[in-house]
Design a protein around this motif. Structure first.
Motif, PDB file in Angstrom:
ATOM      1  N   ARG A  14       0.891  -1.103   0.114  1.00 30.57           N
ATOM      2  CA  ARG A  14       0.103  -0.070  -0.158  1.00 30.57           C
ATOM      3  C   ARG A  14       1.009   1.368   0.009  1.00 30.57           C
ATOM      4  N   GLU A  15       2.016   1.276   0.715  1.00 27.60           N
ATOM      5  CA  GLU A  15       2.890   2.388   0.729  1.00 27.60           C
ATOM      6  C   GLU A  15       3.644   2.659  -0.480  1.00 27.60           C
ATOM      7  N   ASN A  16       3.980   1.630  -1.087  1.00 30.38           N
ATOM      8  CA  ASN A  16       4.578   1.696  -2.347  1.00 30.38           C
ATOM      9  C   ASN A  16       3.845   2.248  -3.426  1.00 30.38           C
ATOM     10  N   PHE A  17       2.508   1.689  -3.487  1.00 34.26           N
ATOM     11  CA  PHE A  17       1.540   1.988  -4.402  1.00 34.26           C
ATOM     12  C   PHE A  17       1.171   3.658  -4.252  1.00 34.26           C
ATOM     13  N   ALA A  18       0.974   4.153  -2.894  1.00 32.31           N
ATOM     14  CA  ALA A  18       0.688   5.402  -2.560  1.00 32.31           C
ATOM     15  C   ALA A  18       1.936   6.432  -3.035  1.00 32.31           C
ATOM     16  N   ASP A  19       3.021   5.864  -2.736  1.00 25.80           N
ATOM     17  CA  ASP A  19       4.325   6.857  -3.344  1.00 25.80           C
ATOM     18  C   ASP A  19       4.497   6.701  -4.733  1.00 25.80           C
ATOM     19  N   MET A  20       3.945   5.843  -5.487  1.00 24.59           N
ATOM     20  CA  MET A  20       3.940   5.757  -6.856  1.00 24.59           C
ATOM     21  C   MET A  20       3.041   6.852  -7.430  1.00 24.59           C
ATOM     22  N   ALA A  21       1.827   6.747  -6.779  1.00 23.02           N
ATOM     23  CA  ALA A  21       0.609   7.761  -7.308  1.00 23.02           C
ATOM     24  C   ALA A  21       1.016   9.152  -7.035  1.00 23.02           C
ATOM     25  N   ARG A  22       1.701   9.414  -5.951  1.00 18.49           N
ATOM     26  CA  ARG A  22       2.091  10.738  -5.764  1.00 18.49           C
ATOM     27  C   ARG A  22       3.201  11.152  -6.780  1.00 18.49           C
ATOM     28  N   GLU A  23       4.217  10.254  -7.221  1.00 17.19           N
ATOM     29  CA  GLU A  23       5.368  10.702  -8.115  1.00 17.19           C
ATOM     30  C   GLU A  23       4.382  10.979  -9.674  1.00 17.19           C
ATOM     31  N   LEU A  24       3.325  10.344  -9.722  1.00 14.62           N
ATOM     32  CA  LEU A  24       2.695  10.781 -11.113  1.00 14.62           C
ATOM     33  C   LEU A  24       1.635  11.636 -10.800  1.00 14.62           C
ATOM     34  N   GLY A  25       1.733  12.257  -9.798  1.00 14.26           N
ATOM     35  CA  GLY A  25       0.864  13.710  -9.612  1.00 14.26           C
ATOM     36  C   GLY A  25      -0.528  13.304  -9.553  1.00 14.26           C
ATOM     37  N   GLU A  26      -0.760  11.921  -9.048  1.00 18.09           N
ATOM     38  CA  GLU A  26      -2.169  11.246  -8.721  1.00 18.09           C
ATOM     39  C   GLU A  26      -2.576  11.199  -7.268  1.00 18.09           C
TER      40      GLU A  26
END
Length: 208
Positions: free
Chosen positions: A65-77
């Protein structure tokens, strides 16, 4: 280190329909994020030195969950907090990760645990491909407080948000075995009916 990769093959039409221009990067990044989460959980597993009741599963779930959240932030989502847990939301589609077995097993054998949290059930029922009249089914085992929690979950994730299920199998020693993503409907017997699914490649995962 960047958490978002590129898909050299190209995303499917299904993925593009849901994630738009982010589809290819997500398809490439999700396997890498699962591999990274496994590495973290494996370290905790080794440190615990337990043969039974290893913390691997719980650590893996939180790390994903943390990794997916960080991924979304990097995408600007978006990242949305649901009952204290962060979920990545890309183009109004929330990624719902779920380890359905600790050994290789066909996707059609996936089953939600009997003791799964009401929040997980609510997300699957309220944001999956369900009929609107099934969003809040009557259940004599649920208290008024339970129903209030379910409604809050619906509001926290967003009424228009739909789930994209990311199902995988993994164990502490072998790591991630298989990854599938798609649209799944939770059935009354806790099995899943897949309206669409596709398999993603497994990324290399170092073991300590």
């Amino acid at each position: 280190m960047s958490v978002v990769g590129d898909d050299p093959v190209g995303p499917s039409a299904w993925a593009v329909e849901r994630f738009g221009r982010r589809a290819g990067r997500l398809a490439a990044a999700i396997p890498a994020q699962l591999a990274s989460a496994h590495a973290r959980a494996h370290e905790v597993h080794l440190a615990a030195r337990l043969k039974k009741r290893s913390p691997y599963g719980a650590t893996l779930a939180e790390a994903v969950r943390e990794n997916f959240a960080d991924m979304a932030r990097e995408l600007g989502e978006d990242v949305r907090d649901v009952r204290g847990y962060e979920y990545a939301v890309i183009n109004d589609h929330a990624l719902f990760p779920f380890k359905y077995a600790d050994r290789p097993r066909p996707l059609d054998r996936a089953r939600l645990a009997a003791d799964a949290s009401p929040t997980r059930r609510r997300m699957l029922l309220g944001h999956g491909p369900q009929a609107q009249d099934a969003l809040f089914p009557l259940d004599e085992d649920l208290t008024t407080e339970d129903y209030e929690d379910l409604h809050r979950t619906f509001d926290e994730l967003g009424a228009a948000t739909r789930l994209v299920c990311v199902f995988f199998t993994a164990d502490p020693e072998s790591g991630i075995h298989a990854i599938h993503w798609g649209q799944a409907r939770l059935e009354p017997d806790r099995t899943f009916t897949w309206l669409y699914s596709e398999q993603l490649p497994v990324a290399p995962q170092p073991l300590g």
